[in-house]
Design an enzyme around this catalytic site. Structure first.
Site, PDB file in Angstrom:
ATOM      1  N   SER A   1      -7.033  16.991  -4.688  1.00 20.75           N
ATOM      2  CA  SER A   1      -7.624  15.705  -5.139  1.00 20.75           C
ATOM      3  C   SER A   1      -8.668  16.013  -6.208  1.00 20.75           C
ATOM      4  CB  SER A   1      -8.686  15.404  -3.688  1.00 20.75           C
ATOM      5  OG  SER A   1      -9.597  14.370  -4.224  1.00 20.75           O
TER       6      SER A   1
ATOM      7  N   TYR B   1     -15.455  16.677   2.552  1.00 27.87           N
ATOM      8  CA  TYR B   1     -13.788  16.477   2.022  1.00 27.87           C
ATOM      9  C   TYR B   1     -13.912  17.245   0.435  1.00 27.87           C
ATOM     10  CZ  TYR B   1      -9.921  13.959   0.212  1.00 27.87           C
ATOM     11  OH  TYR B   1      -8.684  13.585  -0.273  1.00 27.87           O
TER      12      TYR B   1
END
Length: 257
Positions: free
Chosen positions: A142, A155
């Site tokens: 990501s 995250y």
């Protein structure tokens, strides 16, 4: 180009969203796809799409954070098909929170899926790939691994780990003919996004969807199929010279803000 004929592929978290798009595309390109998801019905839904299009696939329930379960499943796939050519580590979960309000249980949950899950699957696949000195591992990372995102503490931490695991695997197994790369998307329009908006902004879904879309320089979210196209390239023989790389697919989010 980009044929995956006679390849055996394992894709985790492939019951919906990005994983499903990758599974359907890889099957279309000739691969036999083992569709893994925490829920059997979700995995089977993807397999139904694959078979409806004339492809080959099998759906399996799998908890990627359970090392013993992962090893047994990968060993079974290798025994049935004689090999594991490609692993796509796509399974992952999100969390919203900063360093102050992220609880211990949140950290444990994300660590188990996003970090241990990637390791467990990579380890199980490498056991078979190293036996034949050939294989491809693609991890889903990501942009959160490369830039600060508000309220994405846990995250981002896990995706930073995925990035480093990618580099480490690529370095350690390059002499054995195994490639490892990762993809770093920005926001992608998946069922997760729709569910998040419905839960967090009831009655304002359309407005917030537009706001989130326009937050990216290109003015929209990515489509799962666009991520799948990049995954296909990186897992194909056409990318045989590509390893140890992180590929942004972010609509300009990192460099054009």
């Amino acid at each position: 180009m980009f044929s995956l004929a006679n390849k055996t592929v394992i894709i985790t978290g492939a019951g919906s969203g990005i994983g499903q798009a990758i599974a359907v595309l890889f099957a279309k390109q000739g691969a036999h796809v083992e569709v893994l998801d925490l829920k059997q019905e979700a995995a089977q839904s993807t397999v139904d799409q694959i078979k409806a299009a004339g492809g080959s696939g099998c759906g399996r329930a799998c908890d990627v954070g359970n090392y013993a379960e992962v090893k047994a499943l990968f060993d079974e796939v290798a025994k049935t098909h004689g090999k594991i050519d490609i692993l796509v580590n796509n399974a992952g979960i999100a969390h919203i929170g900063n360093a102050l309000n992220t609880a211990e249980e949140d950290m444990d949950r994300l660590h188990r899926v996003n970090i241990k899950g990637v390791h467990a699957c990579a380890q199980a696949a490498l056991a078979h790939m190293t036996a034949v000195n050939k294989g491809v591992i693609l991890n889903m990372c990501s942009i959160a691994a490369q830039m600060g995102l508000a309220d994405r503490f846990a995250y981002s931490m896990t995706k930073g780990a995925v990035l480093m695991m990618t580099y480490s695997i690529a370095k350690d197994f390059i002499k054995q003919g195994i490639r490892c790369n990762c993809i770093a998307p920005a926001r992608v329009h998946t069922p997760f996004v729709d569910g998040y908006l419905a839960k967090t902004y009831p009655g304002q879904e359309a407005e917030m969807f537009q706001k989130l879309s326009e937050a990216q320089p290109i003015g929209r979210m990515a489509k799962p199929e666009e991520i799948a196209a990049l995954a296909l390239y990186l897992c194909s023989d056409e990318a045989s010279f590509v390893t140890g790389s992180s590929y942004p697919i972010d609509g300009g989010a990192v460099n054009l803000r």
